[in-house]
Design a protein around this motif. Structure first.
Motif, short mmCIF file in Angstrom:
data_model
loop_
_atom_site.label_atom_id
_atom_site.label_comp_id
_atom_site.label_asym_id
_atom_site.label_seq_id
_atom_site.Cartn_x
_atom_site.Cartn_y
_atom_site.Cartn_z
N TRP A 195 42.87 33.19 34.09
CA TRP A 195 44.31 33.02 34.28
C TRP A 195 44.70 31.62 34.74
O TRP A 195 45.80 31.42 35.24
N ASN A 234 42.85 26.80 47.06
CA ASN A 234 42.69 27.87 46.07
C ASN A 234 43.63 29.01 46.42
O ASN A 234 44.29 28.98 47.45
N GLY A 235 43.66 30.02 45.58
CA GLY A 235 44.61 31.11 45.79
C GLY A 235 44.42 31.81 47.12
O GLY A 235 45.39 32.15 47.81
N GLY A 282 42.89 37.75 47.23
CA GLY A 282 41.85 36.75 47.40
C GLY A 282 40.72 37.23 48.28
O GLY A 282 40.73 38.37 48.76
#
Ligand SMILES: *Cc1c(COP(=O)(O)O)cnc(C)c1O
Length: 424
Positions: A51, A109-110, A144
């Motif tokens: 994604w 990051n996410g 996450g």
């Protein structure tokens, strides 16, 4: 030793049981929506490499921006220093996001984007002299793999080893068809019975749960319940951000606006790991003080890395381009026009579409062990046939790079149809 043997000797892969997993495929290069392994076998990347990749692999426009930045200012610390790429990212992003978002906080990051949002929500109430320790999240949410993000996640397979070690989280049902009233009631109940700081949610689509979709009007209702009760709202747009739902952000479908938004994945066009959490002025102001203790003591060594910022600026330009906006429409239309054949297949229970995302659920006879087996058979079939798709249990979804031409989408749809006939 071959590369595969060396990989087995030295590496530990994500989400992988090394004893039972097949050796990973060694990828040598990628371009557009295609990747090739070291033997020259071609694969269609139908899930945009988890994604992240909207504009195609090895995109030269983004690569040029990265090269230029790397040879001008590759990195500088962000504590006490700033730089134009970060300022431009903030300025341009705030212009694209809902109007109430005023401050941009960078991370990596996410998971860290979520971590920052949760920590800021908890500290927001602490700074105002209160104490709230509970977060509200959806059942089956994924936010996450760091600790607070994991706590907010409801997928038990990922988190069962750490039960009892998390911050307090209360779960509410996703307001899918038939569950809306239960979801509203559970939210009100959660707020009444706990000291809730924030409600975190994946807006409109729960990705890792298998592209579970629900309508904007119900999320509006959940957000307004939070607003009426002074509970902060956090939209985790790590997956949905930057066009996936057909609009730039899933929040663009809403009437209500969240207090914080988490972004990562497609932020740099799938090139450099970077993340952002944005906040309202109201949240920022609770940290703004003569008191050092009220500051947000969170940061990462590579915060606002200029090279990542340059990649993000190039990605923003591509996202805003006529070509990309047309592609978002084209892929949505493609799903609408062509998914009937899959949706009507006797083995398919439901099929859903939102923007560039198409997901179908295969009929099964109960047992979750079977899901695992079916999932692996489907995955292997897709890989054998040169298409990268990662089913979630009995759910097969397509989330292509926006540049994927119709002919490759045809190929992806065909292989899914054949899997329904031959594997499911
Ligand atoms: C992928 C994802 C995350 C985690 O992002 P990482 O970069 O893998 O840490 C968080 N939230 C959502 C909705 C995601 O899809």
């Amino acid at each position: 030793m071959t590369l595969q043997e060396k990989d087995e000797a030295y590496l530990w892969h994500p989400y992988t049981q090394h004893k039972t997993a097949k050796p990973p495929i060694v990828i040598a290069k990628a371009e557009g929506a295609l990747v090739w392994d070291v033997e020259g076998k071609q694969y269609v990347d139908a899930i945009a490499s988890w994604w992240v990749n909207p504009f195609g692999h090895s995109n030269t426009f983004i690569a040029d921006a990265i090269y230029k930045q790397l040879t001008t200012l590759e990195h500088v610390l962000f504590g006490g220093f700033t730089h134009e790429p970060a300022i431009q990212v903030a300025e341009q992003l705030l212009e694209m996001l809902p109007g109430n978002q005023k401050k941009v906080f960078f991370s990596d990051n996410g998971s860290t984007a979520v971590e920052v949002a949760i920590k800021a929500s908890l500290q927001y109430f602490y700074n105002k002299g209160g104490f709230r320790k509970t977060i509200i999240a959806f059942e089956d949410a994924f936010h996450g793999d760091t600790f607070a993000a994991m706590a907010a996640s409801g997928i038990s397979l990922y988190t069962q080893a750490f039960k009892g070690m998390f911050i307090d989280v209360v779960r509410i049902p996703v307001p899918v068809q038939g569950k809306q009233q239960a979801s509203f009631a559970a939210l009100k109940n959660a707020i009444a019975e706990n000291q809730c700081a924030a409600f975190i949610f994946e807006p409109l689509v729960l990705g890792a749960a298998g592209m579970v979709m629900y309508e904007a009007q119900y999320l509006d209702e959940l957000i307004s319940i939070c607003k009426a009760n002074d509970v902060l709202t956090i939209a985790d747009e790590v997956m949905t951000g930057f066009g996936k739902t057909g609009k730039n952000f899933a929040c663009d479908y809403l009437k209500e606006q969240p207090d914080a938004i988490c972004l990562s994945k497609a932020l740099t066009g799938g090139t450099i790991p970077m993340a952002i959490t944005t906040f309202t002025q109201q949240i920022f102001d609770a940290f703004y003080s003569d008191d050092i203790n009220k500051a947000l003591f969170h940061g990462h060594t590579f915060t606002a890395n200029p090279t990542g910022c340059a990649a993000a600026l190039a990605a923003f330009e591509l996202l805003r381009s006529k070509e990309t906006q047309h592609n978002l429409w084209r892929i949505t239309e493609y799903h609408r026009r062509n998914s009937g054949r899959l949706g009507n297949h006797p083995k398919v229970k439901t099929l859903r579409i939102l923007g560039t995302i198409m997901a179908l659920e295969i009929k099964t006879e109960g047992e979750s062990a079977y899901y695992g087996e079916l999932r692996n058979k489907l995955y292997d079939f897709f890989i054998q046939n040169g298409v990268i798709l990662r089913p979630v249990g009995n759910i097969v979804y397509v989330l292509p790079p926006y540049i994927m031409p119709d002919e490759l989408l045809d190929q992806v749809y065909d292989v899914i149809y054949r899997a329904l006939e031959e594997v499911a």
